[in-house]
Motif scaffolding. Structure first.
Motif, mmCIF file in Angstrom:
data_model
loop_
_atom_site.group_PDB
_atom_site.id
_atom_site.type_symbol
_atom_site.label_atom_id
_atom_site.label_comp_id
_atom_site.label_asym_id
_atom_site.label_seq_id
_atom_site.Cartn_x
_atom_site.Cartn_y
_atom_site.Cartn_z
ATOM 1 N N ALA A 155 3.878 -7.556 -13.023
ATOM 2 C CA ALA A 155 4.162 -6.093 -12.378
ATOM 3 C C ALA A 155 4.494 -5.522 -13.826
ATOM 4 O O ALA A 155 4.658 -5.507 -14.756
ATOM 5 N N VAL A 156 3.944 -4.070 -13.474
ATOM 6 C CA VAL A 156 3.657 -2.796 -14.613
ATOM 7 C C VAL A 156 3.376 -3.524 -15.922
ATOM 8 O O VAL A 156 4.089 -3.421 -17.029
ATOM 9 N N VAL A 157 2.114 -3.912 -15.842
ATOM 10 C CA VAL A 157 1.545 -4.358 -17.015
ATOM 11 C C VAL A 157 0.570 -3.276 -17.676
ATOM 12 O O VAL A 157 -0.228 -2.749 -17.144
ATOM 13 N N ALA A 195 -6.913 -10.274 -10.147
ATOM 14 C CA ALA A 195 -6.887 -9.042 -9.227
ATOM 15 C C ALA A 195 -5.918 -8.096 -10.117
ATOM 16 O O ALA A 195 -4.637 -8.272 -10.093
ATOM 17 N N ILE A 196 -6.489 -6.909 -10.484
ATOM 18 C CA ILE A 196 -5.896 -5.779 -11.233
ATOM 19 C C ILE A 196 -5.610 -4.474 -10.463
ATOM 20 O O ILE A 196 -6.927 -3.955 -10.215
ATOM 21 N N SER A 198 -4.477 -0.897 -10.951
ATOM 22 C CA SER A 198 -4.200 0.021 -11.766
ATOM 23 C C SER A 198 -3.740 1.230 -11.256
ATOM 24 O O SER A 198 -3.882 1.715 -10.096
ATOM 25 N N TYR A 199 -2.898 1.869 -11.973
ATOM 26 C CA TYR A 199 -2.027 3.210 -11.528
ATOM 27 C C TYR A 199 -1.660 4.077 -12.723
ATOM 28 O O TYR A 199 -1.245 3.270 -13.836
ATOM 29 N N LYS A 200 -1.342 5.069 -12.550
ATOM 30 C CA LYS A 200 -0.711 6.049 -13.485
ATOM 31 C C LYS A 200 0.907 6.211 -13.377
ATOM 32 O O LYS A 200 1.096 6.381 -12.239
ATOM 33 N N THR A 201 1.325 5.868 -14.244
ATOM 34 C CA THR A 201 2.858 5.857 -14.430
ATOM 35 C C THR A 201 3.334 7.651 -14.457
ATOM 36 O O THR A 201 2.679 8.387 -14.826
ATOM 37 N N VAL A 202 4.844 7.756 -14.300
ATOM 38 C CA VAL A 202 5.068 9.152 -14.332
ATOM 39 C C VAL A 202 5.042 9.985 -15.665
ATOM 40 O O VAL A 202 4.655 11.075 -15.462
ATOM 41 N N ASP A 203 4.929 9.093 -16.495
ATOM 42 C CA ASP A 203 4.697 9.846 -17.938
ATOM 43 C C ASP A 203 3.256 9.897 -18.383
ATOM 44 O O ASP A 203 3.050 10.279 -19.449
ATOM 45 N N GLY A 204 2.414 9.417 -17.512
ATOM 46 C CA GLY A 204 0.827 9.590 -17.846
ATOM 47 C C GLY A 204 0.239 8.488 -18.519
ATOM 48 O O GLY A 204 -0.858 8.505 -18.780
ATOM 49 N N PHE A 205 1.037 7.583 -18.743
ATOM 50 C CA PHE A 205 0.419 6.154 -19.198
ATOM 51 C C PHE A 205 -0.152 5.430 -18.128
ATOM 52 O O PHE A 205 -0.029 5.857 -16.932
ATOM 53 N N ALA A 207 -0.531 1.615 -16.113
ATOM 54 C CA ALA A 207 -0.135 0.295 -16.129
ATOM 55 C C ALA A 207 -0.803 -0.223 -14.658
ATOM 56 O O ALA A 207 -1.614 0.174 -13.987
ATOM 57 N N ALA A 208 -0.457 -1.575 -14.319
ATOM 58 C CA ALA A 208 -0.963 -2.441 -13.165
ATOM 59 C C ALA A 208 -0.202 -3.447 -12.760
ATOM 60 O O ALA A 208 0.484 -4.055 -13.410
ATOM 61 N N GLU A 209 -0.455 -3.772 -11.378
ATOM 62 C CA GLU A 209 0.049 -5.019 -10.922
ATOM 63 C C GLU A 209 -1.224 -6.031 -11.118
ATOM 64 O O GLU A 209 -2.219 -5.651 -10.841
ATOM 65 N N VAL A 210 -0.875 -7.084 -11.890
ATOM 66 C CA VAL A 210 -1.799 -8.129 -11.968
ATOM 67 C C VAL A 210 -1.486 -9.241 -11.307
ATOM 68 O O VAL A 210 -0.526 -9.974 -11.379
#
Length: 375
Positions: A155-157, A195-196, A198-205, A207-210
């Motif tokens: 999580a949150v890679v 399976a990746i 991906s999503y944008k975190t609240v601060d603009g970076f 991350a992804a669930e892998v």
């Protein structure tokens, strides 16, 4: 004791500072956050050309020295611009794990391309249930012939979407919470069964669930000794925590200075609100918190350098103190700006989001306070 930077560190600080001031204004950063990659590949290549990607590594590994103070210098300047490029995830964390645990042959294959800006990495260690317990790993790797089969969910890679390869912490032996039995594998992101999401975190970076579903990895991709990876992971997470704290200090400095500047221009009852004594006290508190944070950051960096990169008590002290400062400065900045402080058009709101994220990345403020107490 002399706390001043060396001539080389001053040059490094000046180099990064000039880049942030000239080429990394707020509007440009917003454009990068909304781009397909989530960061600038041109900037990343510039980091390589200027030698910044060599800073976290020792001279033996082809780097520029690898001291924690050098790393602190770079990250503090990055924090002033909220630099979005994955320096922390690729060069500091994943690159540091390779330098600490890989064989000489693996280092030759990986560290050169990384420092040349040709290789993107991500470290997949956290799982949905693990929170801040680095030993809580249920993702497994079973040896079958000459390959390992990986199964599980990370999580949150951070930086997983852009990564060419993943460093994955898996369990090759023992039960879910055992400290022994944790191993590190290098896995190509295009391997079948990965399976990746991906999503944008609240601060603009980014991350992804892998997820790994019977992912076949050659046994040669094992980094270090099987089942003995946890101490290396803990050491590098602490180093990344220090780098994150340095970024936070840079962000806090800019945030409180922008707040002071705003109160000097914002008028109420015919005078600037900076004249109100109650607000002066609050801004003085912001300044004091920032300076205390910088002092404890320097202490932690020097402790790491003096103890071969192992200083968990000093790192937790810094993360706890800086986390509290980040919360106070971020919240005060938003409140003193009023409604405009939470709009996307003003950079203060984005600094607030980054400082909020910093409080929880690599262990929350409360977690590190409790860890410091235990140590």
């Amino acid at each position: 004791m002399d706390f001043s930077f060396s001539e080389e560190q001053q040059m490094l600080q000046s180099s990064v500072s000039k880049f942030v001031q000239k080429d990394y204004d707020f509007e440009s950063r917003c454009g990068l956050v909304d781009s397909d990659n989530g960061f600038s590949k041109e900037h990343w290549q510039l980091f390589a050309e200027l030698g910044w990607l060599m800073v976290p590594f020792t001279e033996e590994d082809g780097g520029l020295g690898g001291s924690a103070v050098d790393l602190m210098v770079v990250m503090e300047e990055f924090g002033k611009g909220m630099v979005i490029e994955p320096f922390l995830t690729t060069a500091v964390l994943a690159g540091g794990l390779i330098a600490a645990s890989a064989s000489e042959e693996q280092k030759l294959q990986l560290l050169g391309p990384l420092m040349e800006g040709k290789l993107q990495l991500a470290f997949a260690y956290s799982e949905p249930q693990s929170r801040f317990n680095l030993a809580d790993i249920s993702t497994t790797a079973e040896l079958q012939g000459d390959n390992y089969l990986l199964n599980g969910h990370k999580a949150v890679v951070l930086n997983a979407e852009a990564a060419d390869q993943l460093l994955v912490a898996v369990r090759t032996a023992g039960e879910q919470f055992d400290r022994d039995g944790i191993s590190l594998f290098l896995v190509n992101t295009n391997t079948a069964g990965i399976a990746i999401q991906s999503y944008k975190t609240v601060d603009g970076f980014r991350a992804a669930e892998v997820r790994f579903d019977k992912v076949s990895v050659p046994a040669a991709n094992l980094l270090g000794e099987a089942g003995k990876a946890l101490p290396v992971i803990e050491k590098l997470i602490d180093r990344a925590t220090l780098a994150l704290c340095a970024e936070a200090v840079g962000a806090m400095e800019v945030t409180y200075k922008k707040t002071v500047e705003y109160t000097q221009t914002r008028k109420q009852f015919g005078v600037s609100i900076s004249k109100f004594q109650a607000l002066q006290h609050r801004m003085a508190d912001m300044f004091i918190e920032c300076e205390q944070a910088r002092s404890i950051l320097m202490m932690a960096a020097m402790q790491l350098d003096a103890n071969q990169g192992i200083a968990p008590k000093a790192v937790s002290a810094a993360k706890s103190r800086i986390g509290k400062a980040a919360r106070l400065i971020g919240q005060e900045a938003v409140q003193l700006h009023g409604g405009i402080g939470v709009t996307d058009e003003l950079d203060v709101g984005h600094f607030f989001k980054r400082l909020t994220t910093v409080q929880f990345l690599f262990g929350s403020t409360d977690f590190h306070t409790q860890r410091f107490s235990r140590l």
